[in-house]
Design a protein around this motif. Sequence first.
Motif, PDB file in Angstrom:
ATOM      1  N   ARG B   2       6.580 -12.372 -28.548  1.00 21.00           N
ATOM      2  CA  ARG B   2       7.427 -13.138 -27.592  1.00 21.00           C
ATOM      3  C   ARG B   2       7.285 -12.424 -26.232  1.00 21.00           C
ATOM      4  O   ARG B   2       7.222 -13.024 -25.150  1.00 21.00           O
ATOM      5  N   ILE B   3       7.278 -11.067 -26.272  1.00 22.50           N
ATOM      6  CA  ILE B   3       7.655 -10.317 -24.988  1.00 22.50           C
ATOM      7  C   ILE B   3       6.038 -10.419 -24.350  1.00 22.50           C
ATOM      8  O   ILE B   3       5.971 -10.718 -23.076  1.00 22.50           O
ATOM      9  N   ILE B   6       6.386 -13.749 -22.430  1.00 20.73           N
ATOM     10  CA  ILE B   6       7.409 -13.800 -21.218  1.00 20.73           C
ATOM     11  C   ILE B   6       6.255 -12.975 -20.150  1.00 20.73           C
ATOM     12  O   ILE B   6       6.518 -13.524 -19.186  1.00 20.73           O
ATOM     13  N   VAL B   9       4.260 -15.550 -18.548  1.00 27.40           N
ATOM     14  CA  VAL B   9       4.725 -16.318 -17.862  1.00 27.40           C
ATOM     15  C   VAL B   9       5.256 -15.692 -16.364  1.00 27.40           C
ATOM     16  O   VAL B   9       4.878 -16.296 -15.318  1.00 27.40           O
ATOM     17  N   VAL B  10       5.525 -14.513 -16.582  1.00 30.28           N
ATOM     18  CA  VAL B  10       5.975 -13.479 -15.419  1.00 30.28           C
ATOM     19  C   VAL B  10       4.673 -13.409 -14.681  1.00 30.28           C
ATOM     20  O   VAL B  10       4.697 -13.579 -13.485  1.00 30.28           O
ATOM     21  N   LEU B  13       3.581 -16.594 -12.901  1.00 31.63           N
ATOM     22  CA  LEU B  13       4.588 -17.163 -11.906  1.00 31.63           C
ATOM     23  C   LEU B  13       4.377 -16.177 -10.293  1.00 31.63           C
ATOM     24  O   LEU B  13       4.342 -16.674  -9.465  1.00 31.63           O
ATOM     25  N   GLU B  28       3.475 -22.986 -18.296  1.00 27.96           N
ATOM     26  CA  GLU B  28       4.896 -22.607 -18.691  1.00 27.96           C
ATOM     27  C   GLU B  28       5.205 -23.801 -19.870  1.00 27.96           C
ATOM     28  O   GLU B  28       5.702 -23.184 -20.932  1.00 27.96           O
ATOM     29  N   ARG B  32       5.869 -23.020 -23.651  1.00 29.33           N
ATOM     30  CA  ARG B  32       6.894 -23.462 -24.369  1.00 29.33           C
ATOM     31  C   ARG B  32       6.791 -24.312 -25.848  1.00 29.33           C
ATOM     32  O   ARG B  32       7.252 -24.146 -26.445  1.00 29.33           O
ATOM     33  N   LYS B  35       5.317 -22.268 -28.573  1.00 29.37           N
ATOM     34  CA  LYS B  35       6.366 -21.532 -28.925  1.00 29.37           C
ATOM     35  C   LYS B  35       7.501 -22.479 -29.962  1.00 29.37           C
ATOM     36  O   LYS B  35       7.738 -21.846 -30.867  1.00 29.37           O
ATOM     37  N   GLU B  39       7.705 -21.736 -33.709  1.00 34.84           N
ATOM     38  CA  GLU B  39       9.200 -21.571 -34.366  1.00 34.84           C
ATOM     39  C   GLU B  39       9.294 -22.791 -35.708  1.00 34.84           C
ATOM     40  O   GLU B  39       9.807 -22.225 -36.743  1.00 34.84           O
ATOM     41  N   ASP B  40       8.430 -23.803 -35.623  1.00 33.00           N
ATOM     42  CA  ASP B  40       8.402 -24.813 -36.527  1.00 33.00           C
ATOM     43  C   ASP B  40       7.796 -24.215 -37.860  1.00 33.00           C
ATOM     44  O   ASP B  40       8.231 -24.196 -38.998  1.00 33.00           O
ATOM     45  N   LEU B  43       9.774 -21.449 -39.445  1.00 31.19           N
ATOM     46  CA  LEU B  43      10.708 -22.035 -40.151  1.00 31.19           C
ATOM     47  C   LEU B  43      10.338 -22.685 -41.621  1.00 31.19           C
ATOM     48  O   LEU B  43      10.819 -22.221 -42.711  1.00 31.19           O
ATOM     49  N   LYS B  78       7.165  -5.126 -40.612  1.00 26.95           N
ATOM     50  CA  LYS B  78       8.218  -4.439 -41.210  1.00 26.95           C
ATOM     51  C   LYS B  78       8.895  -5.259 -42.491  1.00 26.95           C
ATOM     52  O   LYS B  78       9.934  -4.685 -43.189  1.00 26.95           O
ATOM     53  N   GLY B  79       9.019  -6.522 -42.530  1.00 24.52           N
ATOM     54  CA  GLY B  79       9.744  -7.448 -43.287  1.00 24.52           C
ATOM     55  C   GLY B  79       9.538  -7.059 -44.813  1.00 24.52           C
ATOM     56  O   GLY B  79      10.610  -6.837 -45.546  1.00 24.52           O
TER      57      GLY B  79
END
Lengths: 257, 257
Positions: B2-3, B6, B9-10, B13, B28, B32, B35, B39-40, B43, B78-79
Amino acid sequence: MRIYLIFLVVVSLFTSAFSDSILEYPSEIESRHKKAAEEDVNLHCTTWRFAAEMNNLAPWKTIPVECADYVKDYVMGKGYLTDLERVSEEALIFARSIEFSGDGKDIWIFDIDETLLSNLPYYIDHGFGLELFDHSEFDKWVERGVAPAIAPSLKLYQRVLDLGYKVFLLTGRKESHRLVTVENLINAGFQNWDKLILRSPEEQHKMATLYKSEKRDEMVKEGYRIRGNSGDQWSDLLGTSMSQRSFKLANPMYYIP
Amino acid sequence: MRIYLIFLVVVSLFTSAFSDSILEYPSEIESRHKKAAEEDVNLHCTTWRFAAEMNNLAPWKTIPVECADYVKDYVMGKGYLTDLERVSEEALIFARSIEFSGDGKDIWIFDIDETLLSNLPYYIDHGFGLELFDHSEFDKWVERGVAPAIAPSLKLYQRVLDLGYKVFLLTGRKESHRLVTVENLINAGFQNWDKLILRSPEEQHKMATLYKSEKRDEMVKEGYRIRGNSGDQWSDLLGTSMSQRSFKLANPMYYIP
């Protein structure tokens, strides 16, 4: 939340870039640290939730303080619903796989609270398991008789009946709540169960595992074959006269031994 | 990850802002969407993993294709380790809570594969459960005798012995692998078990639940009290003569009925 963070980064960068001010690196570093800390809490609380759901924890009375937001996000978000849908689907696959003798002795047991009916409206007002359980407050909620159905369980319930199983409801609720429980179940869409078993006054202080095992022992003595058992607590499922297959619904908010 | 997003994106931009070109909204939006899709999957695969660990799934032979990366990230990250540490800690709390009669009849059962010894080096080379189980390939790995200890389980193992429990090892491995198994266990740091029970040739095709139940039945007949049982499969834990408390170690890579 993550999209929101990206949005914040984007906005702050625009602001700095267009205003010709010094680039706001510190805020980016800060949000990176915050993110790392969030990921640690997420990891820790996921491990806690797994341990809880797999019955690996020592008996617990409240959820860990540091997991309050995690549990709230889980039960209010997609995670809980997705888990409930999955267990309903898997139970149905099993229910369909059984070949019936047709003598009316094949049964499916459902627990009620957090299995057929959801007390989430109560827990929304009581910290999602962060507060110590308050019997009299919870009784007041039960007596309102307005707990909604857990939709995936209602679907399973109906399919199981359609397949020809008899449905027995076995709950830790007390006998004095029979009427309000029946009314609540019917209003939530549940019908045509064969037995509704509640705790008699003398069973009030028995551990749930023992109380439910004794009730299942009686069913087996009466010649019933317990094919499936759906419950959100391992005390609904473990003990004597266990069902052919047990289905554990998620419940990260409370534990009943 | 995720970092990194970002950061992307940074960077994109900055590039657009300073070059005065049209702002790269599409990239972007794309990230998104990516992402959201991630996430789906996350989940969906978390729900699958929960259902697997809670024994809610129909018997399965391979992990879902779409969860291949998820399972890999979990077991290599780690999980998995955090989950293994937690179950070891919880088991030790329980082990300490038992009051002993001192007659040497209190025992703790450990499974071997994915409980005391890790076959992760094998699964790294075989898709983390995505490939169908290959008996002869796996046998070759077992015969090398180099499976490392699961460190949190080794800790529990030693503490349980120190507390005065007898340790019985009950494994689905075959009798012909006794020597290499003993050697592997000792090299990994395990010592002083009381019994090591492996499958005899005639038990080769019994379901694990039945085979392990029969072995536990014999222990109970011999007067042993099975206080704890640690295993990564429900077939290690369920059936007859169940232990006072069972501890389910995580294993999202394979299922043994």
